[in-house]
Design a protein around this motif. Structure first.
Motif, PDB file in Angstrom:
ATOM      1  N   CYS A 121     -97.535 -53.392  38.887  1.00 26.74           N
ATOM      2  CA  CYS A 121     -96.824 -54.259  37.948  1.00 26.74           C
ATOM      3  C   CYS A 121     -95.334 -54.197  38.255  1.00 26.74           C
ATOM      4  CB  CYS A 121     -97.127 -53.889  36.495  1.00 26.74           C
ATOM      5  SG  CYS A 121     -96.951 -52.157  36.107  1.00 26.74           S
ATOM      6  N   CYS A 122     -94.559 -55.022  37.569  1.00 31.65           N
ATOM      7  CA  CYS A 122     -93.116 -55.115  37.819  1.00 31.65           C
ATOM      8  C   CYS A 122     -92.860 -55.333  39.304  1.00 31.65           C
ATOM      9  CB  CYS A 122     -92.391 -53.893  37.277  1.00 31.65           C
ATOM     10  SG  CYS A 122     -92.623 -53.701  35.518  1.00 31.65           S
ATOM     11  N   HIS A 127     -96.969 -48.796  38.769  1.00 31.47           N
ATOM     12  CA  HIS A 127     -98.424 -48.945  38.676  1.00 31.47           C
ATOM     13  C   HIS A 127     -98.847 -48.603  37.251  1.00 31.47           C
ATOM     14  CE1 HIS A 127     -99.488 -48.375  43.229  1.00 31.47           C
ATOM     15  NE2 HIS A 127     -98.637 -49.364  43.010  1.00 31.47           N
TER      16      HIS A 127
ATOM     17  N   TRP B  25     -96.657 -49.027  28.871  1.00 36.05           N
ATOM     18  CA  TRP B  25     -95.794 -50.056  29.470  1.00 36.05           C
ATOM     19  C   TRP B  25     -94.409 -49.461  29.617  1.00 36.05           C
ATOM     20  CZ3 TRP B  25     -96.856 -53.704  32.482  1.00 36.05           C
ATOM     21  CH2 TRP B  25     -96.130 -54.898  32.585  1.00 36.05           C
ATOM     22  N   ASP B 124     -93.560 -59.266  35.677  1.00 35.56           N
ATOM     23  CA  ASP B 124     -93.826 -57.892  35.252  1.00 35.56           C
ATOM     24  C   ASP B 124     -95.319 -57.586  35.170  1.00 35.56           C
ATOM     25  OD1 ASP B 124     -94.113 -59.469  32.980  1.00 35.56           O
ATOM     26  OD2 ASP B 124     -92.909 -58.181  31.674  1.00 35.56           O
ATOM     27  N   ARG B 125     -96.104 -58.402  34.448  1.00 34.95           N
ATOM     28  CA  ARG B 125     -97.527 -58.113  34.282  1.00 34.95           C
ATOM     29  C   ARG B 125     -98.332 -58.633  35.466  1.00 34.95           C
ATOM     30  NH1 ARG B 125    -100.012 -56.867  28.960  1.00 34.95           N
ATOM     31  NH2 ARG B 125     -97.848 -56.527  28.453  1.00 34.95           N
ATOM     32  N   SER B 127    -100.628 -60.911  35.861  1.00 31.01           N
ATOM     33  CA  SER B 127    -102.080 -61.064  35.767  1.00 31.01           C
ATOM     34  C   SER B 127    -102.560 -62.428  36.273  1.00 31.01           C
ATOM     35  CB  SER B 127    -102.554 -60.868  34.327  1.00 31.01           C
ATOM     36  OG  SER B 127    -102.332 -62.042  33.572  1.00 31.01           O
ATOM     37  N   SER B 220    -104.106 -50.402  28.283  1.00 31.68           N
ATOM     38  CA  SER B 220    -103.199 -50.033  29.365  1.00 31.68           C
ATOM     39  C   SER B 220    -102.762 -48.584  29.216  1.00 31.68           C
ATOM     40  CB  SER B 220    -101.977 -50.955  29.316  1.00 31.68           C
ATOM     41  OG  SER B 220    -101.029 -50.596  30.293  1.00 31.68           O
TER      42      SER B 220
END
Ligand SMILES: Cc1cc2nc3c(=O)[nH]c(=O)nc-3n(C[C@H](O)[C@H](O)[C@H](O)COP(=O)(O)OP(=O)(O)OC[C@H]3O[C@@H](n4cnc5c(N)ncnc54)[C@H](O)[C@@H]3O)c2cc1C
Lengths: 302, 258
Positions: A121-122, A127, B25, B124-125, B127, B220
Motif C-alpha cells: 500500500c502507499c 505493506h 493503517w 494509498d489503498r 484496491s 486490516s
C-alpha cells in the motif's frame, strides 16, 4: 482449500500469467480448478476441472458476459477462493464477481499467512495484511509475485454457456506503438523519474546517460507529462530492461516500474527519500538531492 | 446531462508513514493530504466533457472522509465541477472498498447520473475496486483503466490500457461508469479567478452512517515497512563523498566502468 483460478486468454492465446495462478495454487497447497474463456482446441495442460467457455462465441473480454460465465463456474465448483491475476482483466472482472456474491476481495496479493493476505500500500512503500471476513473470498495476485508453474495433465472439461446480454461492445485492439528507442539491448540505462521536478531537468539525466555511455529511460509520470516520448518508458506498460547497470534518478519504485527493471544486473538509485521502495531492489541507494548529485557524478565520469 | 466524479484525498506518497495505534493503517498526524492522482484525471475528463458540450452538463464532485477532504473538493470545484457532496466519515481509514462503494451508490442511486468518473485506484489503498463496485451496485455498465475517452449521443467510446502497451477499444451506453488511468489527459491547475469562483459553489454535507450501514468485508492489520529483501547499501553524506563512494562501488561491482 478449493480454488477456482481465472485464466486469461486473448486473441486465441493463453496468457503466460495463467502459469502464475498455478504457482499460487501450489504455494498455498490448494485444490485447483480453472476457468477460461478460451478454446477447446488448445486447452492448457492441467489435471483438474476446466470450466471452459468458447472464446469464439463469447468473444474477447466482455465484463458482463464473462461475469455471468464465471458465476456459473463458481456455482458449480463452490470454491473457497476465486483467484485472478491483478491485470487489466483481473482488476476489471474480480470486483464484479465479488459484488455479485457479496464476498470480500483482496487486491494485488503478494503473500499469505493463514487466512491473512499480504498486500502493498502507499505506492508500495508500506505493506499490510488483509483478512477476508466472509467465509469465501475473491483475490487478485500481483503479477510476478508467485513463480510461474508448468503442470502436466489433461483437464476434465466442463463447457459453460450463457445468454447474458452484453453491456459493453468490444471494438478491437490497438497494438503497442512502434518504438524508436530500444532500451532492451542497452548495457546501461539511466532513467528519469518525477523527482527531476521539471522538463528541463531531463537534460541532467541525459548528460549522465551520455557520460555512462548508456541510454535514457524514464518512469511513467515523466512520459505522461510529455517531458519525453513513451518509447523511453520503463515498466509494465513500457519496456522491460535488463542492463548491466540501471540508474534510477528520482524514481520511487512502484511495482509497475519495478516490473520493467528489477532484473537489471546492478541497480543504483538516487532518491532524497530513504524509505523509497526502490531501496528494496537497489544495490546502492544514494540518499541525496539528484539536482546536486547527478551533475556531480556526471562531471566525475566525463 | 448529469455527471458524478468521485475523488479521494490521500497523503503525499513522499511522506514518512507510521502505523496507527492498532497498526490497521497509517497514523494521520503530520501527513499532508492531496487529491489522489488518478482522480485528478477523472475530474479533468469530466470538465473537458462539460466544455465540449458547451457547459450544459452539471458535474457533482463527491468525496468521503473527515473535514480535511473539503480541500480536495474545493480543488475539484476550482477546476470546473459545479457542486459538491461531502460524505462525512471521521474514521474513513477503517472503511474498506465495499463500504465506501455502498455509500457512494446509496447517494447516487436516486440521482440519475448519466456518467460517473472515478480514478482506477487510489495511491494509498490501491484496491482498484471502488469504481467497479459502485457500477455493480447501481446496475450500470462500467469499464476501467481508461487512457482514452469520447462521448457522443449517449455512447461512451473508451480506450482501455492493457499490458505491454496494448490497448482495447470498447463502447458502452450511458448511464455508465468509467475509471481513469494516469495519462488520460493533462490535468489543469486551478486558476486564481476560478478558485475565487469556487468559493461560492455549494457543498452539501451528508453523514456516512445515514447512507449505508454495511459491515466491512475485510479486516486490516500489521501496517508496516516491508522487510528489506535485497542486500543493498544505503549511502548518505555530502555530495562529493557520495560521488567518490559510488564510483568505487561501480568499479568494484560492475563491469561497465573501467
Ligand atoms: C496499470 C498501471 C501501469 C503502470 N505502468 C507503469 C510503467 O510502465 N512504468 C512506470 O514507471 N510507472 C507505471 N505506472 C505508474 C506507477 O504506479 C507510479 O505512479 C510511477 O512509477 C511513479 O513514477 P516515479 O517513481 O517517477 O514518481 P513518484 O512515485 O512520484 O516518485 C518520485 C520520487 O522522486 C523522489 N524525489 C523527488 N525529488 C527528488 C530530488 N530532488 N532528488 C532525489 N529524489 C527526489 C521522491 O522521493 C520519490 O521517491 C503504472 C500504474 C498503473 C496503475
Amino acid at each position: 482449500m478449493k480454488l477456482l483460478l481465472v485464466g486469461e486468454y486473448r486473441e486465441g492465446r493463453l496468457l503466460d500469467t495463467t502459469a502464475e495462478l498455478l504457482g499460487f495454487a501450489a504455494a498455498i497447497s490448494g485444490d485447483a480448478s480453472l476457468f477460461l474463456v478460451g478454446s477447446a482446441e488448445a486447452v492448457p495442460a492441467f489435471s483438474g476441472t476446466l470450466y471452459l467457455a468458447d472464446a469464439k462465441v463469447y468473444g474477447e473480454y466482455n465484463p458482463e458476459v464473462h461475469k455471468q460465465l464465471l458465476l456459473k463456474a463458481v456455482q458449480e465448483e463452490n470454491p473457497d477462493l476465486v483467484v485472478f491475476v491483478h491485470s487489466s482483466y483481473g482488476w476489471d472482472l474480480a470486483p464484479r464477481v465479488a459484488a455479485s456474491l457479496k464476498l470480500a476481495q483482496v487486491s494485488e496479493v503478494i503473500g499469505f499467512a493463514g487466512n491473512a493476505y499480504e498486500v502493498g500500500c502507499c505506492n508500495a512503500k508500506m505493506h499490510r495484511n488483509v483478512t477476508p471476513l466472509t467465509s469465501k473470498a475473491v483475490i487478485t495476485i500481483q503479477a510476478g509475485a508467485f513463480p510461474a508453474l508448468q503442470v502436466e495433465g489433461t483437464p476434465s472439461v466442463k463447457v459453460l454457456s450463457t445468454d447474458a446480454a452484453s453491456t459493453t461492445e468490444f471494438m478491437g485492439y490497438e497494438p503497442a506503438e512502434a518504438r524508436d528507442v530500444n532500451l532492451a539491448k542497452a548495457e546501461i540505462v539511466v532513467s528519469a523519474g518525477r523527482g527531476i521536478g521539471k522538463k528541463e531537468n531531463i537534460e541532467l539525466i541525459r548528460s549522465l546517460a551520455k557520460a555512462f555511455g548508456g541510454e535514457l529511460g524514464a518512469s511513467r509520470p515523466v512520459v505522461d507529462a510529455g517531458w519525453i516520448d513513451h518509447g523511453h518508458q520503463v515498466g509494465s506498460t513500457g519496456q522491460t530492461v535488463t542492463p548491466k547497470l540501471y540508474v534510477a534518478c528520482g524514481i520511487s519504485g512502484s511495482i509497475q516500474h519495478l516490473a520493467g527493471m528489477k532484473k537489471s544486473g546492478f541497480i543504483l538509485a538516487i532518491n532524497k527519500d530513504k524509505d523509497a521502495p526502490i531501496g528494496e531492489v537497489a544495490d546502492v541507494l544514494v540518499v541525496a538531492d539528484l539536482l546536486q548529485f547527478v551533475p556531480a557524478l556526471t562531471a566525475k565520469l566525463s | 446531462m448529469k455527471i458524478l466524479v468521485c475523488i479521494k484525498q490521500v497523503p503525499d506518497m513522499e511522506s514518512h508513514f507510521r502505523p496507527n495505534g492498532s497498526a490497521t493503517w497509517f497514523d494521520e498526524s503530520d501527513l499532508a493530504f492531496r487529491m489522489n492522482e488518478y482522480d485528478e484525471y477523472a475530474v479533468e475528463e469530466a470538465v473537458r466533457l462539460k466544455e465540449q458540450l458547451g457547459g450544459a452538463p452539471e458535474i457533482t464532485v463527491l468525496s468521503i472522509g473527515p473535514d480535511r477532504v473539503i480541500e480536495a473538493i474545493k480543488k475539484a470545484l476550482a477546476i470546473g465541477c459545479d457542486c459538491a457532496v461531502h460524505i462525512k466519515e471521521p474514521d474513513v481509514a477503517s472503511k474498506e472498498p465495499w463500504q465506501i462503494a455502498s455509500m457512494i451508490a446509496a447517494y447516487a442511486r436516486s440521482k440519475q447520473f448519466d456518467l460517473v468518473f472515478t480514478g482506477m485506484q487510489s495511491q494509498d489503498r490501491g484496491s482498484a475496486q471502488v469504481g467497479v463496485l459502485v457500477a455493480e451496485l447501481l446496475g450500470i455498465p462500467s469499464t476501467t483503466t481508461l487512457v482514452g475517452f469520447a462521448w457522443a449521443d449517449g455512447v461512451v467510446t473508451a480506450t482501455r490500457e492493457l499490458e505491454g502497451g496494448v490497448k482495447s477499444k470498447v463502447r458502452l451506453k450511458t448511464p455508465a461508469l468509467v475509471t481513469c488511468q494516469l495519462g488520460l489527459n493533462s490535468p489543469r491547475y486551478p486558476t486564481l479567478p476560478n478558485i475565487m469562483k469556487a468559493r461560492k459553489k455549494e457543498i452539501t454535507t451528508l453523514q456516512a452512517g445515514e447512507l449505508s450501514s454495511e459491515k466491512p468485508l475485510t479486516g486490516s492489520a500489521a501496517f508496516r515497512h516491508p522487510e528489506k529483501r535485497g542486500s543493498g547499501v544505503v549511502l548518505e553524506g555530502s555530495v562529493d563523498e557520495l560521488v567518490e563512494k559510488v564510483l568505487v562501488i561501480l568499479k568494484d561491482k560492475t563491469a561497465v566502468l573501467r
